[in-house]
Design an enzyme around this catalytic site. Structure first.
Site, mmCIF file in Angstrom:
data_model
loop_
_atom_site.group_PDB
_atom_site.id
_atom_site.type_symbol
_atom_site.label_atom_id
_atom_site.label_comp_id
_atom_site.label_asym_id
_atom_site.label_seq_id
_atom_site.Cartn_x
_atom_site.Cartn_y
_atom_site.Cartn_z
ATOM 1 N N ASP A 212 7.592 -2.542 9.447
ATOM 2 C CA ASP A 212 6.556 -1.564 9.130
ATOM 3 C C ASP A 212 5.535 -2.169 8.167
ATOM 4 O OD1 ASP A 212 5.669 1.302 9.205
ATOM 5 O OD2 ASP A 212 6.068 1.171 7.061
ATOM 6 N N GLU A 277 4.483 -4.656 12.983
ATOM 7 C CA GLU A 277 3.411 -3.672 13.022
ATOM 8 C C GLU A 277 2.339 -4.221 12.088
ATOM 9 O OE1 GLU A 277 2.130 0.834 11.722
ATOM 10 O OE2 GLU A 277 3.329 -0.482 10.461
#
Length: 545
Positions: A212, A277
């Site tokens: 993330d 990401e």
């Protein structure tokens, strides 16, 4: 299974190069105990469905101990399961069953920030300015006569200032919600901690990690001002990066972190991997996250953001394939996820949006590389736009009015009434309500029905796994220029086998001839002479061997 004796999954170490990965938003996938919230046991019970769908791996959104301010992306304990989702034993049982069915498990890792309830941050608040406890985070003195102004002009991705002041006068950085304080990744203790977190889950048998905010852990030295005034509340990362590289995103030093992580992943058998990401100013900078000494993949968000036009899709595809070739890694395609409006709605909603979404799925699944499917897109689910404000839980909604809750509504499994088999009979209402129109979109309503979106995905995934021209050793994309304006056509080959994908993005139906026999189509084809008529907003695969 125990942490010291994980169940092995034996197959190609390069499985991730051509895998289809199914994203499970844990809270909204399947509820096993009737409390209205999805859980790990619910996933375990639905694993046969995912095996039969034809995916290769599951990516699970965070299930760690968390106050759930941001749906679990505010982690209080990286080595445990939140009671909302079950226990570590539930996780172990789920991964054992997944491996037995040939499914790999990728878990979300949230390294940019912790929860404000993490023991480290609680210790930092209890300690004095300049203490070792505060050094793990990014605390700073404010500006102004009495330090009453934030240390710089940075804005939170969720809207408002990226700084919150504590009672002793210092400020701490949070690129997201104030309940998500950013870690100081120049601190050796932070780096050592996350290397141990990686090993903890690898020891339990996980096959990979989705990182993330992979571009955000390092901030520019001195925390300089952004220096422009076009940042507005609620702007998304892609829009911000369009203005140029920011002092808190995509700093060169972030790559040192991944170069330290790669040997850890490589030390475990079975092709353990990581996908970023990451948002970057250019495709070239995004490609830097990928390689034999860093991460295995990075999401191609440009594909997700492509407009419904042949020119847009072709430009994005060509750019992604060219950059992948440079770094020797596969492309990673995605149409929807838990942070973006579902593509049925992005493409126009209603019947038009569904037609285009079905066509886009065939386009994505015919491309070389890895594809990520967000839960429910195989059912053709649209965005839920009319959720009551009082039920929305996205922290950005309270600050900006923008909400990601509409793509997180629990998926429908069966029945005529909400929550559509999400939990056992007599369950509590699901944590977000599903609309009445979803009865016709449930798994039970579509399973075995010719032409349904679910059966389209099942058929496409079967072909993707079995057709030589779509396999990992198949050739790259060869564009064909004979299909007419507004129509994309490309061919992939393996030996004598050929598969051609044609997508009609024009405003009129087109005659497709000379590519072989149709083996999959997002809309009904009509034979005309020796060819087939492809409707508007439709895609088809043609086989020739």
């Amino acid at each position: 299974m125990t942490a010291s004796n994980p169940t092995p999954l034996t197959s190609d170490d390069d499985w991730w190069r051509s895998a289809v990965v199914y994203q499970v938003y844990v809270r909204s996938f399947a509820d096993s105990n009737g409390d209205g919230v999805g859980d790990l046991q619910g996933i375990r019970e639905r694993l046969p469905y995912l095996r039969d769908l034809g995916v290769d791996a599951l990516w699970l959104t965070p299930f760690y101990t968390s106050p759930m301010v941001d749906g679990g992306y505010d982690v209080a304990d990286y080595r445990n399961v939140d009671t909302m989702f079950g226990t570590l034993s539930d996780f172990d049982a789920m991964i054992t069953d997944a491996h037995a069915l040939g499914l790999r498990i990728i878990v979300d890792l949230v390294p940019n920030h912790t929860s404000s309830r993490h023991p480290w941050f609680k210790a930092a608040l209890a300690a004095a300015p300049g203490s070792p406890e505060r050094a793990r985070y990014l605390f700073a003195e404010g500006k102004g006569e009495n330090g009453e102004l934030p240390p710089n002009d940075w804005e939170s991705i969720f809207g408002g200032p990226a700084w919150t002041r504590v009672p002793d006068g210092q400020w701490y950085l949070h690129l997201f919600d104030p309940a998500q304080p950013d870690l100081n990744w120049r601190h050796p203790e932070v780096r050592a901690e996350f290397e141990e977190v990686l090993r903890f889950w690898l020891d339990r048998g996980v096959d990979g990690f989705r990182i993330d905010v992979a571009h955000g852990m390092i901030k520019a030295e001195g925390l300089p001002d952004v220096g422009f005034n076009s940042m507005t509340t609620g702007r998304r990362q892609s829009e911000l990066l369009g203005k140029g590289r920011l002092p808190y995103f995509d700093q060169d030093e972030v790559h040192e972190i991944y170069r330290a992580w790669r040997p850890i992943l490589d030390s475990y058998p079975g092709g353990r991997m990581a996908v970023a990401e990451a948002w970057a100013e250019t495709p070239q900078r995004l490609a830097r996250y990928i390689g034999p000494d860093e991460l295995h993949q990075a999401f191609s968000f440009d594909f997700l953001d492509a407009t419904w036009s042949a020119d847009s899709f072709r430009k994005v595809i060509d750019t992604a394939l060219a950059e992948a070739t440079i770094v020797g890694a596969p492309t990673t395609w995605v149409l929807s996820n838990h942070d973006k409006q579902r593509h049925v709605t992005r493409y126009g909603d209603g019947e038009v949006g569904l037609r285009r979404a079905r066509a886009a799925s065939l386009l994505m699944l015919a491309l070389p590389g890895c594809a990520y499917v967000y839960q429910g897109e195989e059912l053709g689910l649209p965005e839920v736009l009319d959720l009551p404000d009082e039920l929305r839980q996205d922290p950005s909604f309270l600050r900006t009015g923008e909400s990601r809750d509409g793509c997180r509504v629990p998926i429908p499994w069966s029945g005529e009434l909400a929550p559509y088999g999400f939990g056992p009979e007599g369950s509590a209402p699901s944590w977000l309500p599903a609309p009445a129109t979803w009865a016709a979109l449930s798994v039970a309503a579509q399973a075995g029905v010719p032409g349904s979106t679910l059966e389209l995905y099942r058929a496409a995934l079967r072909i993707r796994h079995s057709h030589p021209a779509l396999g990992p050793s198949a050739g790259e994309v060869t564009w064909l220029e004979t299909a007419g304006p507004g129509v994309l056509a490309f061919r992939r080959t393996a030996g004598e086998a050929e598969l051609t994908c044609v997508v009609n993005l024009s405003e009129a139906e087109v005659l497709i001839d000379g590519y072989g026999q149709p083996v999959a189509a997002s809309a009904e084809l009509t034979e005309q002479g020796v060819g087939h008529v492809l409707p508007v907003d439709a895609a088809a695969w043609f086989d020739r061997r």
